[in-house]
Design an enzyme around this catalytic site. Structure first.
Site, PDB file in Angstrom:
ATOM      1  N   ARG A  34      13.100   3.434  -0.578  1.00  0.00           N
ATOM      2  CA  ARG A  34      11.768   3.473  -1.206  1.00  0.00           C
ATOM      3  C   ARG A  34      11.903   3.711  -2.708  1.00  0.00           C
ATOM      4  O   ARG A  34      12.807   4.402  -3.161  1.00  0.00           O
ATOM      5  CB  ARG A  34      10.915   4.586  -0.599  1.00  0.00           C
ATOM      6  CG  ARG A  34      10.481   4.300   0.830  1.00  0.00           C
ATOM      7  CD  ARG A  34       9.630   5.441   1.363  1.00  0.00           C
ATOM      8  NE  ARG A  34       8.358   5.548   0.665  1.00  0.00           N
ATOM      9  CZ  ARG A  34       7.659   6.668   0.549  1.00  0.00           C
ATOM     10  NH1 ARG A  34       8.113   7.794   1.033  1.00  0.00           N
ATOM     11  NH2 ARG A  34       6.505   6.669  -0.085  1.00  0.00           N
TER      12      ARG A  34
ATOM     13  N   GLU B  12       1.315 -11.716  -2.747  1.00  0.00           N
ATOM     14  CA  GLU B  12      -0.148 -11.828  -2.644  1.00  0.00           C
ATOM     15  C   GLU B  12      -0.820 -11.563  -3.992  1.00  0.00           C
ATOM     16  O   GLU B  12      -2.008 -11.816  -4.151  1.00  0.00           O
ATOM     17  CB  GLU B  12      -0.685 -10.861  -1.572  1.00  0.00           C
ATOM     18  CG  GLU B  12      -0.796  -9.388  -1.967  1.00  0.00           C
ATOM     19  CD  GLU B  12       0.530  -8.633  -1.937  1.00  0.00           C
ATOM     20  OE1 GLU B  12       1.591  -9.278  -1.810  1.00  0.00           O
ATOM     21  OE2 GLU B  12       0.503  -7.394  -2.070  1.00  0.00           O
TER      22      GLU B  12
ATOM     23  N   HIS C   9       5.400  -8.505  -4.304  1.00  0.00           N
ATOM     24  CA  HIS C   9       4.034  -8.779  -3.837  1.00  0.00           C
ATOM     25  C   HIS C   9       3.606 -10.224  -4.069  1.00  0.00           C
ATOM     26  O   HIS C   9       2.880 -10.501  -5.027  1.00  0.00           O
ATOM     27  CB  HIS C   9       3.042  -7.870  -4.568  1.00  0.00           C
ATOM     28  CG  HIS C   9       3.171  -6.426  -4.224  1.00  0.00           C
ATOM     29  ND1 HIS C   9       2.599  -5.885  -3.102  1.00  0.00           N
ATOM     30  CD2 HIS C   9       3.825  -5.425  -4.834  1.00  0.00           C
ATOM     31  CE1 HIS C   9       2.884  -4.598  -3.034  1.00  0.00           C
ATOM     32  NE2 HIS C   9       3.636  -4.288  -4.071  1.00  0.00           N
TER      33      HIS C   9
ATOM     34  N   GLY D  93       0.891  -1.168   0.000  1.00  0.00           N
ATOM     35  CA  GLY D  93       0.000   0.000   0.000  1.00  0.00           C
ATOM     36  C   GLY D  93       0.918   1.202   0.000  1.00  0.00           C
ATOM     37  O   GLY D  93       1.970   1.169  -0.626  1.00  0.00           O
ATOM     38  N   GLU D  94       0.559   2.260   0.702  1.00  0.00           N
ATOM     39  CA  GLU D  94       1.454   3.417   0.829  1.00  0.00           C
ATOM     40  C   GLU D  94       2.031   3.435   2.238  1.00  0.00           C
ATOM     41  O   GLU D  94       1.293   3.542   3.216  1.00  0.00           O
ATOM     42  CB  GLU D  94       0.704   4.713   0.551  1.00  0.00           C
ATOM     43  CG  GLU D  94       0.868   5.277  -0.833  1.00  0.00           C
ATOM     44  CD  GLU D  94       2.246   5.094  -1.447  1.00  0.00           C
ATOM     45  OE1 GLU D  94       2.344   4.399  -2.478  1.00  0.00           O
ATOM     46  OE2 GLU D  94       3.245   5.646  -0.921  1.00  0.00           O
ATOM     47  N   SER D  95       3.363   3.389   2.339  1.00  0.00           N
ATOM     48  CA  SER D  95       3.973   3.323   3.673  1.00  0.00           C
ATOM     49  C   SER D  95       3.740   4.611   4.461  1.00  0.00           C
ATOM     50  O   SER D  95       3.573   4.576   5.678  1.00  0.00           O
ATOM     51  CB  SER D  95       5.466   3.022   3.560  1.00  0.00           C
ATOM     52  OG  SER D  95       6.135   4.050   2.881  1.00  0.00           O
TER      53      SER D  95
ATOM     54  N   ILE E 103       6.168  -3.480  -7.730  1.00  0.00           N
ATOM     55  CA  ILE E 103       5.377  -2.290  -8.036  1.00  0.00           C
ATOM     56  C   ILE E 103       5.927  -1.101  -7.259  1.00  0.00           C
ATOM     57  O   ILE E 103       5.817  -1.062  -6.035  1.00  0.00           O
ATOM     58  CB  ILE E 103       3.899  -2.532  -7.691  1.00  0.00           C
ATOM     59  CG1 ILE E 103       3.340  -3.627  -8.615  1.00  0.00           C
ATOM     60  CG2 ILE E 103       3.099  -1.251  -7.831  1.00  0.00           C
ATOM     61  CD1 ILE E 103       1.923  -4.037  -8.306  1.00  0.00           C
ATOM     62  N   ARG E 104       6.542  -0.171  -7.974  1.00  0.00           N
ATOM     63  CA  ARG E 104       7.198   0.957  -7.279  1.00  0.00           C
ATOM     64  C   ARG E 104       7.935   0.402  -6.054  1.00  0.00           C
ATOM     65  O   ARG E 104       7.833   0.940  -4.945  1.00  0.00           O
ATOM     66  CB  ARG E 104       6.162   2.016  -6.857  1.00  0.00           C
ATOM     67  CG  ARG E 104       5.680   2.897  -8.006  1.00  0.00           C
ATOM     68  CD  ARG E 104       4.557   3.837  -7.574  1.00  0.00           C
ATOM     69  NE  ARG E 104       4.916   4.667  -6.435  1.00  0.00           N
ATOM     70  CZ  ARG E 104       5.219   5.953  -6.494  1.00  0.00           C
ATOM     71  NH1 ARG E 104       5.205   6.599  -7.643  1.00  0.00           N
ATOM     72  NH2 ARG E 104       5.537   6.623  -5.419  1.00  0.00           N
TER      73      ARG E 104
ATOM     74  N   CYS F  12       6.447  -5.122   0.471  1.00  0.00           N
ATOM     75  CA  CYS F  12       6.548  -3.794  -0.157  1.00  0.00           C
ATOM     76  C   CYS F  12       6.447  -2.687   0.895  1.00  0.00           C
ATOM     77  O   CYS F  12       7.362  -2.527   1.691  1.00  0.00           O
ATOM     78  CB  CYS F  12       5.510  -3.658  -1.271  1.00  0.00           C
ATOM     79  SG  CYS F  12       5.874  -2.285  -2.382  1.00  0.00           S
TER      80      CYS F  12
END
Lengths: 205, 299
Positions: free
Chosen positions: A116, A182, A180, A51-53, A144-145, A83
């Protein structure tokens, strides 16, 4: 295995927590979404999802979850970050928002520095067959990023590298993946984590 | 990851997967680097860079276009979270420009003045992911078939009135439920009636959801509006004018972020909603003449 199923929590503040829940459920774990400190009670392991850390860090602060998660680990339980979740685990975060003075809060449970967005923006996101120590066949890894790890301490083992950068680390009861698992429908790393949680549970008895 | 070849995820999977990462989060409209910084510090999962928020587009009138690349670059430099930006419906070249700038997600948006009244962008031609608005399931599936990686309700942007977002969410989710209840042999007729691709109708029938992440947008102004959209079953929210047209953008932004996480906890929502200052004033949708309705743009 007989008796009570393994109880695994997934931090559900923001991000791809449902995918983890679905996979864990298919592997026979009792799954719980964790949003507040009280939700940690009785769990054998915890997953910090992608998600977004920065978003998750803010919500961890708002609802005072940092210490309870550190205590959860100190109490002999396993934690896995994917991630953004791996960013939250690291000792040091590089590439934090400039406005935060380049510093970003983290749990500091994983003795490594995390960079990051180490592979660039979304346009640079990629998938690759990743050689993972302990797995017979390559793992379809989705980056992903994605972040990458460096400066891992003596306690940490690098389980996978991509393009010369560490992307999967293990340190005692801590697992960290920059990618990821998942999202790829391959349950092998979830099985690995459940084994870690199981072993931790046995050791605690 | 159904369309994988050789078991390896493809670009579509990377974009669908990226969209999954926004779930349970708030994407905020910003018009300056300073606003982007406020949004990031408040816990936004992404910012949407645009020239004017929808409320101002309504007041100012004229043609609303893609933002100045200089401003988008400033916002990209100011924050570490993903940066999205809007293009006009059907404006292939604006989309190419945004992709070249390194924007993480493109919103082909009815909030800007459409460049093409007949055709949307063929989003499969791009590497960068797209989000598109929809009022109903047929529209959502047409956009997915064109390559959208995320769907959002159109709502009625810039009004601070959640009623249209609720209408669109109820419509899309209701249509999904009704397709699930249909026997398989009726799905071709369903596809004809929805004007949607048969394969995607079958996907919805089997999975009970869109093939992509489904967000709320258009008129969300309070933490409880945001929580309402989550309760209805959407994956996250976009907030446009609602934050920076309110009295205290910082506090309101933080509150909406918390509300989307704790939408099932009314005690926390009560705390979260307290003392935020005045929300944006808002517009009664019935007062809009049809030409002022943004949701009717696109098909």
């Amino acid at each position: 295995m007989a008796g009570k199923p393994l109880s695994i929590g997934v931090l559900a503040l923001q991000g791809a927590f449902r995918e983890h829940c679905r996979l864990l459920d298919s592997l026979g774990a009792a799954v719980r979404e964790v949003r507040l400190p009280a939700d940690l009670a009785g769990l054998n392991g915890l997953i910090l999802p992608g998600g977004e850390s920065t978003t998750m860090a803010r919500l961890l602060s708002e609802y005072a979850l940092w210490e309870p998660i550190r205590d959860f680990h100190a109490g002999g339980r396993a934690i896995w970050g994917t991630c953004a979740g791996a960013i939250l685990l690291a000792r040091e975060v590089q590439g934090a928002p400039p406005q935060f003075g380049g510093r970003q809060q983290s749990l500091g449970l994983l003795d490594a520095t995390v960079q990051r967005n180490a592979f660039g923006r979304q346009i640079n996101s990629f998938a690759a067959p990743l050689i993972v120590q302990g797995l017979d066949l390559p793992f379809p890894a989705v980056f992903i990023r994605a972040p990458a790890f460096s400066g891992a301490g003596a306690e940490a083992t690098v389980l996978a590298e991509w393009d010369g950068q560490a992307v999967m680390l293990c340190q005692g009861r801590i697992l960290a993946t920059a990618f990821h698992p998942e999202l790829s429908g391959d349950a092998r790393i979830h099985q690995l984590f459940m084994k870690m949680a199981q072993e931790a549970q046995v050791a605690n008895k | 990851m159904s369309d994988s070849q050789n078991g390896m995820p493809q670009q579509t999977d990377l974009n669908f997967g990226f969209a999954e990462m926004f779930k349970g989060g708030v994407i905020m409209d910003v018009v300056t680097a300073d606003q982007a910084r406020i949004a990031e510090a408040a816990g936004a999962t992404a910012v949407m860079a645009l020239e004017r928020v929808p409320a101002d587009i309504r007041v100012d009138g004229g043609v609303a276009r893609m933002s100045d690349p200089k401003m988008i670059k400033e916002i990209i430099a100011a924050v570490t979270i993903p940066v999205m930006a809007k293009v006009r419906i059907g404006h292939i070249v604006e989309a190419q420009i945004l992709q070249a700038l390194g924007v993480d997600f493109i919103d082909e948006s009815e909030v800007l003045t459409p460049a093409d009244e007949q055709f949307h962008i063929l989003k499969t031609e791009f590497k960068v992911p797209f989000v598109c608005g929809a009022k109903n399931l047929g529209e959502a599936l047409r956009r997915v078939a064109e390559g959208a990686s995320m769907i959002r309700t159109k709502g009625e942007a810039g009004t601070g009135n959640v009623v249209e977002a609720v209408r669109h969410a109820r419509t899309i989710l209701g249509e999904i439920r009704s397709i699930q209840a249909r026997p398989v042999e009726e799905l071709m007729t369903v596809a004809r009636d929805l004007q949607a691709p048969y394969e995607l109708v079958k996907y919805v029938h089997q999975n009970g959801k869109l093939p992509v992440v489904n967000f709320a947008a258009g008129g969300i102004a309070t933490p409880s509006d945001a929580a309402l959209m989550m309760v209805l079953g959407l994956d996250g929210v976009f907030v446009g004018s609602g934050i920076f047209k309110s009295d205290n953008p910082e506090r309101r932004a933080q509150a909406i972020v918390k509300a989307v996480t704790h939408f099932q906890n009314p005690e926390l929502l009560a705390e979260i909603s307290e003392d935020l200052g005045a929300p944006m004033t808002g517009i009664n949708i019935d007062d809009l003449i049809p030409a002022e309705r943004l949701a009717s743009r696109g098909w």
